[in-house]
Each structure stands twice: as C-alpha cells, then as structure tokens.
Motif scaffolding. Structure first.
Motif, PDB file in Angstrom:
ATOM      1  N   ALA A  20      -0.059 -36.181  -2.008  1.00 36.72           N
ATOM      2  CA  ALA A  20      -1.459 -35.876  -2.298  1.00 36.72           C
ATOM      3  C   ALA A  20      -1.952 -34.789  -1.351  1.00 36.72           C
ATOM      4  CB  ALA A  20      -2.314 -37.117  -2.171  1.00 36.72           C
ATOM      5  N   TRP A  21      -2.497 -33.731  -1.927  1.00 37.81           N
ATOM      6  CA  TRP A  21      -3.082 -32.603  -1.188  1.00 37.81           C
ATOM      7  C   TRP A  21      -4.586 -32.836  -1.037  1.00 37.81           C
ATOM      8  CZ3 TRP A  21      -1.735 -28.543   1.658  1.00 37.81           C
ATOM      9  CH2 TRP A  21      -2.509 -27.393   1.682  1.00 37.81           C
ATOM     10  N   SER A  22      -5.156 -33.559  -2.019  1.00 37.37           N
ATOM     11  CA  SER A  22      -6.549 -33.979  -1.957  1.00 37.37           C
ATOM     12  C   SER A  22      -6.759 -35.114  -2.955  1.00 37.37           C
ATOM     13  CB  SER A  22      -7.511 -32.822  -2.269  1.00 37.37           C
ATOM     14  OG  SER A  22      -7.416 -32.455  -3.632  1.00 37.37           O
ATOM     15  N   GLU A  23      -7.805 -35.882  -2.736  1.00 41.20           N
ATOM     16  CA  GLU A  23      -8.192 -36.970  -3.636  1.00 41.20           C
ATOM     17  C   GLU A  23      -9.707 -36.966  -3.731  1.00 41.20           C
ATOM     18  OE1 GLU A  23      -6.624 -40.373  -1.598  1.00 41.20           O
ATOM     19  OE2 GLU A  23      -4.601 -40.049  -2.373  1.00 41.20           O
ATOM     20  N   GLN A  24     -10.216 -37.107  -4.946  1.00 38.61           N
ATOM     21  CA  GLN A  24     -11.659 -37.069  -5.132  1.00 38.61           C
ATOM     22  C   GLN A  24     -12.079 -38.070  -6.192  1.00 38.61           C
ATOM     23  OE1 GLN A  24     -13.121 -33.174  -6.043  1.00 38.61           O
ATOM     24  NE2 GLN A  24     -15.194 -33.716  -5.474  1.00 38.61           N
ATOM     25  N   ALA A  25     -13.074 -38.891  -5.864  1.00 37.26           N
ATOM     26  CA  ALA A  25     -13.612 -39.861  -6.817  1.00 37.26           C
ATOM     27  C   ALA A  25     -14.529 -39.141  -7.796  1.00 37.26           C
ATOM     28  CB  ALA A  25     -14.389 -40.950  -6.084  1.00 37.26           C
ATOM     29  N   LEU A  26     -14.312 -39.393  -9.092  1.00 37.31           N
ATOM     30  CA  LEU A  26     -15.114 -38.798 -10.160  1.00 37.31           C
ATOM     31  C   LEU A  26     -15.564 -39.884 -11.117  1.00 37.31           C
ATOM     32  CD1 LEU A  26     -12.702 -35.831 -11.000  1.00 37.31           C
ATOM     33  CD2 LEU A  26     -14.760 -35.719  -9.576  1.00 37.31           C
ATOM     34  N   ARG A  27     -16.650 -39.640 -11.814  1.00 36.62           N
ATOM     35  CA  ARG A  27     -17.147 -40.571 -12.827  1.00 36.62           C
ATOM     36  C   ARG A  27     -16.872 -39.967 -14.198  1.00 36.62           C
ATOM     37  NH1 ARG A  27     -19.351 -45.578 -11.692  1.00 36.62           N
ATOM     38  NH2 ARG A  27     -19.884 -44.521  -9.797  1.00 36.62           N
ATOM     39  N   VAL A  28     -16.339 -40.759 -15.122  1.00 34.65           N
ATOM     40  CA  VAL A  28     -16.018 -40.279 -16.469  1.00 34.65           C
ATOM     41  C   VAL A  28     -17.300 -40.141 -17.282  1.00 34.65           C
ATOM     42  CG1 VAL A  28     -14.774 -40.796 -18.611  1.00 34.65           C
ATOM     43  CG2 VAL A  28     -13.720 -41.300 -16.386  1.00 34.65           C
ATOM     44  N   VAL A  29     -17.488 -38.952 -17.853  1.00 34.60           N
ATOM     45  CA  VAL A  29     -18.612 -38.670 -18.741  1.00 34.60           C
ATOM     46  C   VAL A  29     -18.149 -38.789 -20.192  1.00 34.60           C
ATOM     47  CG1 VAL A  29     -20.272 -36.897 -19.471  1.00 34.60           C
ATOM     48  CG2 VAL A  29     -19.710 -37.175 -17.036  1.00 34.60           C
ATOM     49  N   ALA A  30     -16.942 -38.292 -20.467  1.00 33.78           N
ATOM     50  CA  ALA A  30     -16.345 -38.383 -21.804  1.00 33.78           C
ATOM     51  C   ALA A  30     -14.843 -38.206 -21.660  1.00 33.78           C
ATOM     52  CB  ALA A  30     -16.919 -37.313 -22.732  1.00 33.78           C
ATOM     53  N   ASP A  31     -14.100 -38.824 -22.561  1.00 35.14           N
ATOM     54  CA  ASP A  31     -12.646 -38.674 -22.578  1.00 35.14           C
ATOM     55  C   ASP A  31     -12.197 -38.717 -24.031  1.00 35.14           C
ATOM     56  OD1 ASP A  31     -10.008 -38.428 -21.843  1.00 35.14           O
ATOM     57  OD2 ASP A  31      -9.828 -40.446 -21.017  1.00 35.14           O
ATOM     58  N   THR A  32     -11.847 -37.541 -24.550  1.00 32.89           N
ATOM     59  CA  THR A  32     -11.470 -37.409 -25.952  1.00 32.89           C
ATOM     60  C   THR A  32     -10.208 -36.570 -26.060  1.00 32.89           C
ATOM     61  OG1 THR A  32     -12.679 -35.346 -26.348  1.00 32.89           O
ATOM     62  CG2 THR A  32     -13.931 -37.407 -26.563  1.00 32.89           C
ATOM     63  N   ASP A  33      -9.751 -36.342 -27.285  1.00 36.00           N
ATOM     64  CA  ASP A  33      -8.610 -35.453 -27.502  1.00 36.00           C
ATOM     65  C   ASP A  33      -8.927 -34.016 -27.089  1.00 36.00           C
ATOM     66  OD1 ASP A  33      -7.107 -37.533 -28.516  1.00 36.00           O
ATOM     67  OD2 ASP A  33      -7.599 -37.083 -30.607  1.00 36.00           O
ATOM     68  N   MET A  34     -10.219 -33.662 -27.072  1.00 33.91           N
ATOM     69  CA  MET A  34     -10.642 -32.297 -26.741  1.00 33.91           C
ATOM     70  C   MET A  34     -10.686 -32.036 -25.236  1.00 33.91           C
ATOM     71  SD  MET A  34     -11.183 -30.685 -29.582  1.00 33.91           S
ATOM     72  CE  MET A  34     -12.280 -29.363 -29.169  1.00 33.91           C
ATOM     73  N   ALA A  35     -11.118 -33.038 -24.468  1.00 30.49           N
ATOM     74  CA  ALA A  35     -11.267 -32.813 -23.032  1.00 30.49           C
ATOM     75  C   ALA A  35     -11.563 -34.118 -22.302  1.00 30.49           C
ATOM     76  CB  ALA A  35     -12.390 -31.823 -22.753  1.00 30.49           C
ATOM     77  N   LEU A  36     -11.191 -34.111 -21.038  1.00 36.77           N
ATOM     78  CA  LEU A  36     -11.625 -35.136 -20.101  1.00 36.77           C
ATOM     79  C   LEU A  36     -12.776 -34.514 -19.325  1.00 36.77           C
ATOM     80  CD1 LEU A  36     -11.412 -37.779 -18.498  1.00 36.77           C
ATOM     81  CD2 LEU A  36      -9.604 -36.703 -17.130  1.00 36.77           C
ATOM     82  N   GLU A  77      -2.055 -33.570   6.728  1.00 42.23           N
ATOM     83  CA  GLU A  77      -2.672 -34.890   6.784  1.00 42.23           C
ATOM     84  C   GLU A  77      -3.967 -34.839   6.008  1.00 42.23           C
ATOM     85  OE1 GLU A  77      -3.209 -36.395  10.732  1.00 42.23           O
ATOM     86  OE2 GLU A  77      -1.208 -35.730  11.368  1.00 42.23           O
ATOM     87  N   LEU A  78      -4.342 -35.983   5.425  1.00 42.64           N
ATOM     88  CA  LEU A  78      -5.622 -36.092   4.742  1.00 42.64           C
ATOM     89  C   LEU A  78      -6.635 -36.748   5.665  1.00 42.64           C
ATOM     90  CD1 LEU A  78      -4.603 -37.209   1.139  1.00 42.64           C
ATOM     91  CD2 LEU A  78      -5.084 -34.907   1.992  1.00 42.64           C
ATOM     92  N   ALA A  79      -7.875 -36.336   5.508  1.00 45.28           N
ATOM     93  CA  ALA A  79      -8.970 -36.914   6.284  1.00 45.28           C
ATOM     94  C   ALA A  79     -10.082 -37.307   5.312  1.00 45.28           C
ATOM     95  CB  ALA A  79      -9.483 -35.896   7.301  1.00 45.28           C
TER      96      ALA A  79
END
Length: 149
Positions: A20-36, A77-79
C-alpha cells in the motif's frame, strides 16, 4: 462482481509492488456498470506516505520528492492522516485509466463551491472486499470549474 451499497464506506488503496502506497476512506455515492462514484469529506481517515505527511505538515514541498526516491527503492512507511477542508467527488469508470474528480471548497453563504475539476491518471481498479486498489500514475490535469482552461 460485487457492487458496493450507496452509503457504504470503502477504502481506496494505491498499491505499488504489492505494498500500500496510500489508503483513503471514501463513501459510496453510486456503483454501476458505468462508474464507481465515491466521495471524501473533511475528517475522513487516511494513511499516506510518511514523506507526504511531513511535506504537508511542514509546508515543505521539497520533502515530497523524497517519496519518489522511496518508491524507486521500494521502501516507505505509511503515516495516519485526515482529509481536510475540501470535499471531493471521484468518478471512476471501470475500464478507464483515469478518474475524474471534482473538488468543492467551503464558500461563505453557500454549502460548497466547485473549486476545480481534476483528471487523475491511474491504473484500472481491482475490487477488494473492503474497497478497491489502483495506483496513481503521478500525471494529472487540473481544469477550471467552467472548463475554459
């Protein structure tokens, strides 16, 4: 393929050489065949390269170049970090080597103001149980809100 539920928290990981180079928490707005489509709001937890955190904390952009040296050596290292100030909306088509991001800044009298569009060139996503993996290609386009330049 499992789709994420609207409102679900997922983790976007940038993965390089299996780490892992970075990790970020995100909230899903939509998840379809067109886009996440995901969002990141101030206060969201993250883990970034220690070099990046140091550069941001000390306002020393020169420290950021050390991150690329660490990447070349395969040692970093990650912080822990916290997303601040800007609201971010990310649109990632499943077969695209980029994401389109909208950055919204606080604006007195308005809930948010579109600050800029941002095209982030990155790897295709690989879905995981808790989110998705990709990798930022370190090439970006910054575009005015009205798309003029």
């Amino acid at each position: 393929m499992r789709y994420f539920d609207v409102g679900e928290t997922v983790v976007r990981r940038d993965v390089y050489r299996g780490q892992a180079w970075s990790e970020q928490a995100l909230r899903v707005v939509a998840d379809t065949d067109m886009a996440l489509v995901t969002a990141c709001c101030p206060g969201a937890e993250a883990c970034w390269r220690a070099h990046y955190v140091k550069a941001h904390t000390e306002s020393d952009r020169a420290v950021g170049t050390e991150a690329f040296e660490a990447m070349a050596a395969g040692e970093w290292e990650l912080a822990p970090g916290v997303w601040q100030d800007i609201q971010l909306l990310l649109w990632k088509p499943p077969t695209a080597w980029f994401s389109i991001n909208a950055f919204f800044a606080p604006d007195p009298g308005y809930p948010h103001r579109l600050r800029n569009w941002y095209v982030n060139f990155e790897h295709l996503i690989t879905r995981t149980i808790g989110g998705f993996d990709t990798f930022d290609r370190a090439l970006n386009l910054l575009i005015e809100p009205d798309l003029t330049r």
